[in-house]
Design a protein around this motif. Sequence first.
Motif, PDB file in Angstrom:
ATOM      1  N   SER A 306       0.830  -1.211   0.000  1.00  0.00           N
ATOM      2  CA  SER A 306       0.000   0.000   0.000  1.00  0.00           C
ATOM      3  C   SER A 306       0.863   1.259   0.000  1.00  0.00           C
ATOM      4  O   SER A 306       0.489   2.287  -0.567  1.00  0.00           O
ATOM      5  N   ASP A 429      -6.105  -1.424  -4.581  1.00  0.00           N
ATOM      6  CA  ASP A 429      -5.467  -1.934  -3.364  1.00  0.00           C
ATOM      7  C   ASP A 429      -6.424  -2.877  -2.638  1.00  0.00           C
ATOM      8  O   ASP A 429      -7.304  -2.443  -1.908  1.00  0.00           O
ATOM      9  N   GLU A 430      -6.244  -4.160  -2.852  1.00  0.00           N
ATOM     10  CA  GLU A 430      -7.077  -5.195  -2.218  1.00  0.00           C
ATOM     11  C   GLU A 430      -8.558  -4.872  -2.358  1.00  0.00           C
ATOM     12  O   GLU A 430      -9.328  -5.000  -1.409  1.00  0.00           O
TER      13      GLU A 430
HETATM   14 MG   LIG Z   1      -2.138  -2.734   2.326  1.00  0.00          MG
END
Ligand SMILES: [Mg+2]
Length: 504
Positions: A306, A429-430
């Motif tokens: 991240s 991001d995820e």
């Molecule tokens: Mg992360």
Amino acid sequence: MESLLFAISGESLTQRLRAKIFRTLLQQDIVYFDQPENNTGALCTRLATEASDVQGATGVRIGTMLQNISNLGVGIILAFIYGWSLTLIMLAFVPFMILAGFLQTYLLTGIADKDKKVLEEAGKIAVESISNIRTVAQLTKEQYFGDEYCKKLDVCFKNSITRAHVFGLLFGFTDAIMFFGIAALFSFGAWRVQQGAMTFENVMLILNCILFGAMAVGQTASLAPDYSKAISSSKNILSLFQRIPVIDNSSTAGNELATFDGQIDLVDLEFHYPNRPEVQVLKKFNLTIEPNRQTALVGSSGCGKSTIIQLLEHFYDPTGGRILVNQNELPSLNLQWWRSQIGFVSQEPVLFDATITENIAYGDTAREVSMEEIQQAAKNANIDDFIQNLPQRYETNIGSRGTQLSGGQKQRIAIARALIRNPKVLLLDEATSALDTENERIVQEALDQASKGRTTVVIAHRLSTIQNSDRICVVHRGRIVESGKHDELLARKGHYYRLAQSKN
Ligand SMILES: [Mg+2]
Ligand SMILES: Nc1ncnc2c1ncn2[C@@H]1O[C@H](COP(=O)(O)OP(=O)(O)O)[C@@H](O)[C@H]1O
């Protein structure tokens, strides 16, 4: 009339200050908001109180103060005319009064500062527990947070008791000085009258002149608590206005690239978060993000995936190394332009308290977005069908933080919002990790559709979602240790293989 005008000027000052504080806050870089003392609660409390506190030293207060000073001045001049020797004696007491006034302001400012800190902490507790009321209720922590809040208020209460004592003592002191002064004046005056050097009337006149002046001073002193609050708030506001963000969110300086195809090079990146210098997150991180390809980042939790996305968005400056966009240094680019090239979908979609139309249109504020485009984006994000079945369709208000939608629905609206600006670069991001399998499949389809023909950087929790990426990079301890296609990496039986094993 005077009070009215001063009051109006004070109010307009408060309003202007509050607006400017808020704008300045929005301009600050992410580093500012990372600092623990700048949590949401504290900033909200400050926004609410500081601007109005400053009024304690302006508006009507300025009027009163000016009046008092001129009262005292004229009083003293008149007194001198009626009898200078008597007046001089009275004036000998003035320095003590000024000293007491000064002490009051000085001591009370200290207490006001302390009060502010505690109030900000209380504000933080309030904002946190109210905005997370479901979690609070589920953990049955209502009593606890209520008590914590009261504890903070108690501190404030105790402080105001201290303040009252300090204030009382000093006020007594100033008052006492005044009475001693009057006593001295009477005795000396009586003596002069007895000698025949002065008339009784003159003594009385001087007494009255000085008394009015002194009363005015006393009045000014009674404003001290507000005044000290105002001073301490002004100090805070000034320090905020003077803070120059390293990355100015509103800056319009820098280049816009006419031809940006989506190539990004990360060269020898080094990074640690400014508020945690002891944890080196990235170490000599090298990665070339190819245009129109999907690059996947995988790795254990906390390895820095991240962080890379945040650096790409230029929320932070790397501590070493360079980020090159089509061979241009990232800091040399126009920040607003750069961010407008990026679409970002995170694990936790954040929606605003507004209609679906507005939420999607927020994705592109640079232009007027047409209804057709919004609908197209919603279609591409697999959410149009759902919206059409709502009673108010696109005009449905989704409530604060999108509380009236399921996770998957929110996520697809967030995807539509990211798509509306037709970004060159898509950062995921995820994006599906918080969803159940069924929702994950729908959202994943939307994402696959969305990333076609775009430079995409995807971080995945489940490896199944990135198997088809053009390139998969395994991040480990702040650098890339393996990269290639899914099959290649599996065959290598290294980091990726172990990751795949552990997640199955
Ligand atoms: Mg992360
Ligand atoms: N805002 C922040 N301030 C300080 N440290 C942070 C911050 N965000 C993340 N970190 C730390 O940086 C490291 C990498 O985090 P992150 O990039 O979020 O990992 P992940 O690979 O799981 O996405 C972790 O040790 C994390 O604790």
